[in-house]
Enzyme design. Structure first.
Site, PDB file in Angstrom:
ATOM      1  N   ARG A 145      -1.989  16.745   7.357  1.00 36.59           N
ATOM      2  CA  ARG A 145      -0.969  15.856   6.450  1.00 36.59           C
ATOM      3  C   ARG A 145      -1.763  15.004   5.491  1.00 36.59           C
ATOM      4  O   ARG A 145      -2.688  14.296   6.047  1.00 36.59           O
ATOM      5  CB  ARG A 145      -0.275  15.216   7.481  1.00 36.59           C
ATOM      6  CG  ARG A 145       0.657  14.372   6.692  1.00 36.59           C
ATOM      7  CD  ARG A 145       1.236  13.231   7.397  1.00 36.59           C
ATOM      8  NE  ARG A 145       2.126  13.583   8.418  1.00 36.59           N
ATOM      9  CZ  ARG A 145       2.215  12.807   9.623  1.00 36.59           C
ATOM     10  NH1 ARG A 145       1.463  11.636   9.673  1.00 36.59           N
ATOM     11  NH2 ARG A 145       2.680  13.175  10.696  1.00 36.59           N
TER      12      ARG A 145
ATOM     13  N   ASP B  27      -1.957  10.753  13.877  1.00 37.33           N
ATOM     14  CA  ASP B  27      -1.674   9.806  12.265  1.00 37.33           C
ATOM     15  C   ASP B  27      -3.079   9.127  12.210  1.00 37.33           C
ATOM     16  O   ASP B  27      -4.002   9.182  12.891  1.00 37.33           O
ATOM     17  CB  ASP B  27      -0.790   8.859  12.647  1.00 37.33           C
ATOM     18  CG  ASP B  27       0.719   9.283  12.702  1.00 37.33           C
ATOM     19  OD1 ASP B  27       0.905  10.405  12.203  1.00 37.33           O
ATOM     20  OD2 ASP B  27       1.558   8.553  13.188  1.00 37.33           O
TER      21      ASP B  27
HETATM   22  P1  FDA Z   1       4.794   5.755  -3.470  1.00 40.79           P
HETATM   23  O1  FDA Z   1       4.271   4.744  -2.781  1.00 40.79           O
HETATM   24  O2  FDA Z   1       3.956   5.988  -4.843  1.00 40.79           O
HETATM   25  O3  FDA Z   1       6.395   5.769  -3.594  1.00 40.79           O
HETATM   26  C1  FDA Z   1       6.888   6.830  -4.588  1.00 40.79           C
HETATM   27  C2  FDA Z   1       8.451   6.617  -4.435  1.00 40.79           C
HETATM   28  O4  FDA Z   1       8.872   6.985  -3.073  1.00 40.79           O
HETATM   29  C3  FDA Z   1       8.736   4.933  -4.753  1.00 40.79           C
HETATM   30  O5  FDA Z   1       8.998   4.670  -6.067  1.00 40.79           O
HETATM   31  C4  FDA Z   1      10.357   5.123  -3.898  1.00 40.79           C
HETATM   32  O6  FDA Z   1      11.119   5.416  -4.712  1.00 40.79           O
HETATM   33  C5  FDA Z   1       9.758   5.936  -2.763  1.00 40.79           C
HETATM   34  N1  FDA Z   1       9.410   5.091  -1.446  1.00 40.79           N
HETATM   35  C6  FDA Z   1       8.077   5.036  -1.091  1.00 40.79           C
HETATM   36  N2  FDA Z   1       7.919   4.376   0.039  1.00 40.79           N
HETATM   37  C7  FDA Z   1       9.269   4.202   0.153  1.00 40.79           C
HETATM   38  C8  FDA Z   1       9.539   3.166   1.415  1.00 40.79           C
HETATM   39  N3  FDA Z   1       9.137   2.671   2.280  1.00 40.79           N
HETATM   40  N4  FDA Z   1      11.102   2.885   1.178  1.00 40.79           N
HETATM   41  C9  FDA Z   1      11.811   3.220   0.183  1.00 40.79           C
HETATM   42  N5  FDA Z   1      11.427   4.231  -0.750  1.00 40.79           N
HETATM   43  C10 FDA Z   1      10.288   4.442  -0.626  1.00 40.79           C
HETATM   44  N6  FDA Z   1       0.275   6.333   5.798  1.00 40.79           N
HETATM   45  C11 FDA Z   1      -1.246   6.388   6.571  1.00 40.79           C
HETATM   46  O7  FDA Z   1      -2.052   5.421   6.442  1.00 40.79           O
HETATM   47  N7  FDA Z   1      -1.288   6.891   7.846  1.00 40.79           N
HETATM   48  C12 FDA Z   1      -0.362   7.906   8.111  1.00 40.79           C
HETATM   49  O8  FDA Z   1      -0.643   8.785   9.212  1.00 40.79           O
HETATM   50  C13 FDA Z   1       0.834   8.062   7.610  1.00 40.79           C
HETATM   51  N8  FDA Z   1       1.741   9.156   7.818  1.00 40.79           N
HETATM   52  C14 FDA Z   1       2.921   9.304   6.970  1.00 40.79           C
HETATM   53  C15 FDA Z   1       3.593  10.426   7.416  1.00 40.79           C
HETATM   54  C16 FDA Z   1       4.552  10.854   6.236  1.00 40.79           C
HETATM   55  C17 FDA Z   1       5.652  11.818   6.955  1.00 40.79           C
HETATM   56  C18 FDA Z   1       4.796  10.005   5.314  1.00 40.79           C
HETATM   57  C19 FDA Z   1       5.980  10.494   4.229  1.00 40.79           C
HETATM   58  C20 FDA Z   1       3.874   8.815   4.935  1.00 40.79           C
HETATM   59  C21 FDA Z   1       2.934   8.753   5.932  1.00 40.79           C
HETATM   60  N9  FDA Z   1       2.121   7.501   5.642  1.00 40.79           N
HETATM   61  C22 FDA Z   1       0.955   7.520   6.372  1.00 40.79           C
HETATM   62  C23 FDA Z   1       2.457   6.527   4.745  1.00 40.79           C
HETATM   63  C24 FDA Z   1       1.971   7.013   3.118  1.00 40.79           C
HETATM   64  O9  FDA Z   1       0.661   6.621   3.363  1.00 40.79           O
HETATM   65  C25 FDA Z   1       2.453   6.111   2.203  1.00 40.79           C
HETATM   66  O10 FDA Z   1       2.332   4.822   2.184  1.00 40.79           O
HETATM   67  C26 FDA Z   1       3.893   6.006   1.947  1.00 40.79           C
HETATM   68  O11 FDA Z   1       4.357   7.690   1.937  1.00 40.79           O
HETATM   69  C27 FDA Z   1       4.512   5.853   0.686  1.00 40.79           C
HETATM   70  O12 FDA Z   1       3.828   6.561  -0.427  1.00 40.79           O
HETATM   71  P2  FDA Z   1       4.485   7.654  -1.239  1.00 40.79           P
HETATM   72  O13 FDA Z   1       3.490   8.894  -1.242  1.00 40.79           O
HETATM   73  O14 FDA Z   1       5.999   7.965  -0.941  1.00 40.79           O
HETATM   74  O15 FDA Z   1       4.388   7.194  -2.765  1.00 40.79           O
END
Ligand code: FDA
Length: 306
Positions: free
Chosen positions: A183, A130
Site C-alpha cells: 500500500r 501499517d
Molecule cells: P493530501 O494530504 O495531499 O490531501 C489531499 C486532499 O485529500 C486534501 O486536500 C483533502 O481534500 C483530502 N484529505 C486528506 N486527508 C484528509 C483528512 N484527514 N480529512 C479530510 N480530508 C482529507 N500513513 C502512514 O504513515 N502509514 C500508514 O500505514 C498509512 N495508512 C493509510 C491507509 C489509507 C487507506 C490511507 C488513505 C492513508 C493512510 N495513511 C498512512 C495516511 C497517509 O500517509 C496520509 O497522511 C493521508 O492519506 C493524507 O494524504 P493524501 O494522500 O490523502 O493527500
C-alpha cells in the site's frame, strides 16, 4: 506549523488518556472512527461493501507498553478475522506492530503476527502491516519479508510504504522483486529532512513515481490517497499504459471523501476503505486533523455546539 503541533500532540499520553475517556472526545472521534465495538465496525463495513467498496479494518491502538495489552490486541484481531469470515465481508485487516507489542518484546510481536497470518490464510484473508514512524521502518519490513517467505503465506501479507521517505523507491524495488503487495501512502508522521522530502510537491512527485513503479510490477497494490490530482494522473497513465482498472485499487479512509470512494467504485475502479474502530482512537484522530487543518475548525465548531 499546525501539522507539526498536532502530530506532537498526538504523542502525548496524558492528553490521550483525558481525551479517550471524555464523552466529548468520543463523540468527536466518530468523524473518522466507525465506533467502539466490533458490531459498529461490521455495520460500517457492510454499508461500504454494499456500495461496491472493499474494506480494510483496523482495531485502533498503538505503542502498547506491556504484554497484557499486546495480547488483548491480538485477541481482538482474531475475533475480527472470525467476524469477517462469518459476515462474508469483502475485507482484510490492517494492523500496527507497536499495537502488538513491538516496543515491549520484538519476538512477541513477531509470533503474534505469525499467528494472525495463519488465521488469515485459513480463511483466505489478507493482513496489511501499517507503517509507523521511521524508527520502525526497517523492523517492519524485515518482519513482513520474513513472514512472506513462509509456506503458503505469499499473497496473504503485505505492507505499507510512505512516499515522503527517500528510501521508498529502493524499498519498493526490493519488495516487488519478492512478490510482496504494497500500500503506497504519503506518510503521516513527523520526519526529519535528512530522511524525508520536506515539501508537499516533492512528496507528491515521489508518490507518482513510486505508484508507476508499483503498477509496472504486475502485482496487485493499493494506492492510498484522497488527492484528486494524483488519482486523475494515475487514471490517465494506467489507461494510456493499458493497465486494467482491476489490476490495483485506490484506498481511502473512513470519513474522508466517501463521495469519491463511491463514484470511483461505480466507474469500475477498485476501491478499498480503511475503517478503524475501538476506544484507543486519540493518536489516529490527531493524525487525521494534522492532515487537513480545516478539520480542526470542524472539531472546534462541534465543541461549541456541545
Ligand atoms: P493530501 O494530504 O495531499 O490531501 C489531499 C486532499 O485529500 C486534501 O486536500 C483533502 O481534500 C483530502 N484529505 C486528506 N486527508 C484528509 C483528512 N484527514 N480529512 C479530510 N480530508 C482529507 N500513513 C502512514 O504513515 N502509514 C500508514 O500505514 C498509512 N495508512 C493509510 C491507509 C489509507 C487507506 C490511507 C488513505 C492513508 C493512510 N495513511 C498512512 C495516511 C497517509 O500517509 C496520509 O497522511 C493521508 O492519506 C493524507 O494524504 P493524501 O494522500 O490523502 O493527500
Amino acid at each position: 506549523m499546525l501539522r507539526s503541533l498536532l502530530i506532537a500532540l498526538s504523542e502525548s499520553r496524558r492528553i490521550r488518556s483525558i481525551a479517550e475517556n471524555s464523552a466529548l472526545g468520543q463523540k468527536l472521534s466518530r468523524r473518522f472512527v466507525a465506533g467502539t465495538t466490533v458490531e459498529d465496525l461490521i455495520l460500517a463495513a457492510v454499508a461500504m461493501n454494499r456500495a461496491g467498496v472493499r474494506v480494510t479494518v483496523d482495531s485502533l491502538g498503538e505503542n502498547v507498553t506491556n504484554r497484557e495489552e499486546a495480547l488483548r490486541s491480538e485477541a481482538r484481531y482474531h475475533q475480527l478475522l472470525d467476524q469477517m469470515a462469518r459476515h462474508k465481508l469483502d475485507a482484510n485487516v490492517s494492523l500496527k506492530l507497536t499495537h502488538l507489542g513491538l516496543d515491549v518484546d520484538e519476538s512477541l510481536a513477531h509470533t503474534t503476527v505469525e499467528e494472525l497470518l495463519q488465521h488469515a490464510i485459513a480463511i483466505g484473508g489478507f493482513i496489511r502491516v501499517d507503517m509507523e514512524g521511521s524508527a520502525y521502518t526497517q523492523r517492519t519490513l524485515n518482519l513482513v519479508r520474513e513472514l512472506h517467505r513462509r509456506p503458503g503465506a505469499a499473497g496473504h501479507i503485505g505492507v505499507v510504504l510512505q512516499a515522503y521517505l527517500y528510501r521508498t523507491e529502493e524499498d519498493a524495488r526490493l519488495l516487488c522483486s519478492e512478490g510482496i503487495r504494497i500500500r503506497l501512502c504519503k506518510g503521516a508522521y513527523q520526519e526529519a529532512a535528512a530522511i524525508a522530502y520536506p515539501s508537499k510537491p516533492e512528496v507528491d512527485a515521489n508518490y507518482l513515481r513510486v505508484a508507476q513503479q508499483l503498477l509496472r510490477s504486475g502485482l496487485f497494490h493499493g494506492l492510498a490517497t484522497h488527492d484528486e490530482k494524483i488519482i486523475g494522473a494515475i487514471q490517465a497513465w494506467t489507461l494510456q499504459e493499458g493497465i486494467p482498472k482491476t489490476a490495483f485499487e485506490f484506498q481511502m479512509l473512513h470519513g474522508v471523501r466517501r463521495d469519491l470512494q463511491e463514484s470511483l467504485a461505480k466507474q469500475g475502479w477498485g476501491v478499498r476503505c480503511y475503517i478503524p474502530f475501538g476506544t484507543e482512537w486519540y493518536p489516529y484522530f490527531m493524525r487525521r486533523l494534522a492532515e487537513r487543518p480545516a478539520n480542526v475548525w470542524f472539531v472546534l465548531k462541534s465543541c461549541w455546539k456541545g
